[in-house]
Design an enzyme around this catalytic site. Sequence first.
Site, PDB file in Angstrom:
ATOM      1  N   ASN A  27       0.266  -1.082   0.388  1.00 28.03           N
ATOM      2  CA  ASN A  27      -0.196   0.286   0.334  1.00 28.03           C
ATOM      3  C   ASN A  27       0.581   1.300  -0.235  1.00 28.03           C
ATOM      4  OD1 ASN A  27      -2.813  -0.435   0.218  1.00 28.03           O
ATOM      5  ND2 ASN A  27      -2.159  -2.695   1.337  1.00 28.03           N
ATOM      6  N   ARG A 107       0.789  -2.577  15.433  1.00 25.01           N
ATOM      7  CA  ARG A 107       0.529  -2.680  16.771  1.00 25.01           C
ATOM      8  C   ARG A 107      -0.675  -1.805  17.421  1.00 25.01           C
ATOM      9  NH1 ARG A 107       5.887  -1.917  19.898  1.00 25.01           N
ATOM     10  NH2 ARG A 107       4.894  -2.849  21.877  1.00 25.01           N
ATOM     11  N   ASN A 123      -6.868   4.850   9.000  1.00 26.06           N
ATOM     12  CA  ASN A 123      -6.211   3.074   8.733  1.00 26.06           C
ATOM     13  C   ASN A 123      -7.044   2.893   8.446  1.00 26.06           C
ATOM     14  OD1 ASN A 123      -5.047   1.072   9.884  1.00 26.06           O
ATOM     15  ND2 ASN A 123      -6.706   0.170  10.591  1.00 26.06           N
ATOM     16  N   HIS A 125      -8.152  -1.272   6.624  1.00 25.72           N
ATOM     17  CA  HIS A 125      -8.372  -2.290   6.914  1.00 25.72           C
ATOM     18  C   HIS A 125      -9.401  -3.448   7.036  1.00 25.72           C
ATOM     19  CE1 HIS A 125      -9.644  -4.955  10.774  1.00 25.72           C
ATOM     20  NE2 HIS A 125     -10.917  -4.593  10.495  1.00 25.72           N
ATOM     21  N   SER A 152     -12.133  -0.849   4.768  1.00 28.52           N
ATOM     22  CA  SER A 152     -12.398   0.379   5.230  1.00 28.52           C
ATOM     23  C   SER A 152     -11.780   1.465   5.325  1.00 28.52           C
ATOM     24  CB  SER A 152     -13.659   0.058   6.656  1.00 28.52           C
ATOM     25  OG  SER A 152     -14.264  -0.921   5.843  1.00 28.52           O
ATOM     26  N   GLU A 159     -10.682   3.457  20.366  1.00 26.01           N
ATOM     27  CA  GLU A 159     -11.253   2.352  19.839  1.00 26.01           C
ATOM     28  C   GLU A 159     -10.991   1.608  18.631  1.00 26.01           C
ATOM     29  OE1 GLU A 159     -15.636   0.076  20.547  1.00 26.01           O
ATOM     30  OE2 GLU A 159     -15.294   2.795  21.086  1.00 26.01           O
ATOM     31  N   LEU A 160     -10.011   0.054  19.041  1.00 28.72           N
ATOM     32  CA  LEU A 160      -9.874  -0.015  17.964  1.00 28.72           C
ATOM     33  C   LEU A 160     -10.702  -0.866  17.290  1.00 28.72           C
ATOM     34  CD1 LEU A 160      -7.644  -2.052  16.770  1.00 28.72           C
ATOM     35  CD2 LEU A 160      -7.994  -3.909  18.188  1.00 28.72           C
ATOM     36  N   ASP A 161     -10.596   0.084  16.134  1.00 24.34           N
ATOM     37  CA  ASP A 161     -10.974   0.049  14.351  1.00 24.34           C
ATOM     38  C   ASP A 161     -12.414   0.749  14.044  1.00 24.34           C
ATOM     39  OD1 ASP A 161      -9.127  -1.608  13.269  1.00 24.34           O
ATOM     40  OD2 ASP A 161      -9.480  -3.646  13.662  1.00 24.34           O
ATOM     41  N   GLN A 187      -6.420  -7.230  -1.017  1.00 23.07           N
ATOM     42  CA  GLN A 187      -6.013  -6.352  -1.208  1.00 23.07           C
ATOM     43  C   GLN A 187      -5.476  -5.562  -2.206  1.00 23.07           C
ATOM     44  OE1 GLN A 187      -1.837  -7.765  -0.816  1.00 23.07           O
ATOM     45  NE2 GLN A 187      -1.499  -6.413   1.120  1.00 23.07           N
TER      46      GLN A 187
HETATM   47  C1  GRF Z   1      -2.695  -5.508   4.180  1.00 16.51           C
HETATM   48  O1  GRF Z   1      -3.579  -5.880   3.734  1.00 16.51           O
HETATM   49  C2  GRF Z   1      -4.291  -4.696   5.171  1.00 16.51           C
HETATM   50  O2  GRF Z   1      -4.887  -5.137   5.316  1.00 16.51           O
HETATM   51  C3  GRF Z   1      -3.280  -5.767   6.735  1.00 16.51           C
HETATM   52  O3  GRF Z   1      -2.295  -5.514   5.838  1.00 16.51           O
HETATM   53  C4  GRF Z   1      -1.977  -5.801   4.816  1.00 16.51           C
HETATM   54  C5  GRF Z   1      -0.791  -4.629   4.894  1.00 16.51           C
HETATM   55  O4  GRF Z   1      -0.527  -4.749   3.455  1.00 16.51           O
HETATM   56  N1  GRF Z   1      -4.248  -5.124   7.438  1.00 16.51           N
HETATM   57  P1  GRF Z   1       0.949  -3.654   2.777  1.00 16.51           P
HETATM   58  O5  GRF Z   1       2.024  -4.199   4.054  1.00 16.51           O
HETATM   59  O6  GRF Z   1       0.366  -2.525   2.710  1.00 16.51           O
HETATM   60  O7  GRF Z   1       1.174  -4.871   1.419  1.00 16.51           O
END
Ligand code: GRF
Length: 232
Positions: A27, A107, A123, A125, A152, A159-161, A187
């Site tokens: 990403n 983390r 974030n 998710h 998302s 609070e987480l997510d 992804q």
């Molecule tokens: C993503 O698919 C995300 O949804 C998850 O960790 C992955 C991170 O991928 N939480 P990258 O490090 O961006 O390749």
Amino acid sequence: MTHAATANTSAQTPLRIAVLVSGSGSNLQVLIDAMQAGALPIEIIGVISNREDAYAITRAKDAGIEVAVLSHVESGKRMGIKTFEAHANEQLVAWQPDLIVLAGFMRVLSGSFIDNAPAPMINLHPSLLPVYKGLDTHQRVLQAGDRHHGCSIHKVTAELDAGQVLTQAVLSVDINDTAERLQSRVQKLEHKLLPWTILLLAKNVLSLEVDSTSSQATNYLPTLPLQLLITS
Ligand code: GRF
């Protein structure tokens, strides 16, 4: 505190972004590529990794981006979350970003770190929040027999997510999907959702100040989250 939505009113001024990572950084790579191509009005000013073996570090360095490795396992000793957060906060304050992006950052951050950060945080998710907060989202979707899945992008809160969901991309679960296949399909959606969301924030089309319950949102803007129909 600077805010992405208010600090970057000029179309010419790139949005200064800090990215937090733990893994492959695919990403992050999408953002680097878009920045270098001039497709996104952003400047990635720094990357923080909590793992020294994260491939994301190589991607950032190859692009000439400053990297801070705050390894959670240093000399065989685990760095406590408080120590990590103190170093990360110091680094972020030095960089002065407009926006902090958690892209595969694994983390859990404390409320006080989030509240005292020098910029708002978003974030990425891998589920259609509010369902499937936390880990193993693809497996849980399959176990539940859900017909739809996706990813998302939300505001980070203590609070987480659970912070306001800004955008989502959706796919149909098909009969051949395994957890691994779903991960790969989701992804691919993330790689489109993240740059689009950042573009909408950079252009002040999406605001981190407005939530779906405010009168501005309900009267004039579509209710959040915005769902992007991304076909592959
Ligand atoms: C993503 O698919 C995300 O949804 C998850 O960790 C992955 C991170 O991928 N939480 P990258 O490090 O961006 O390749």
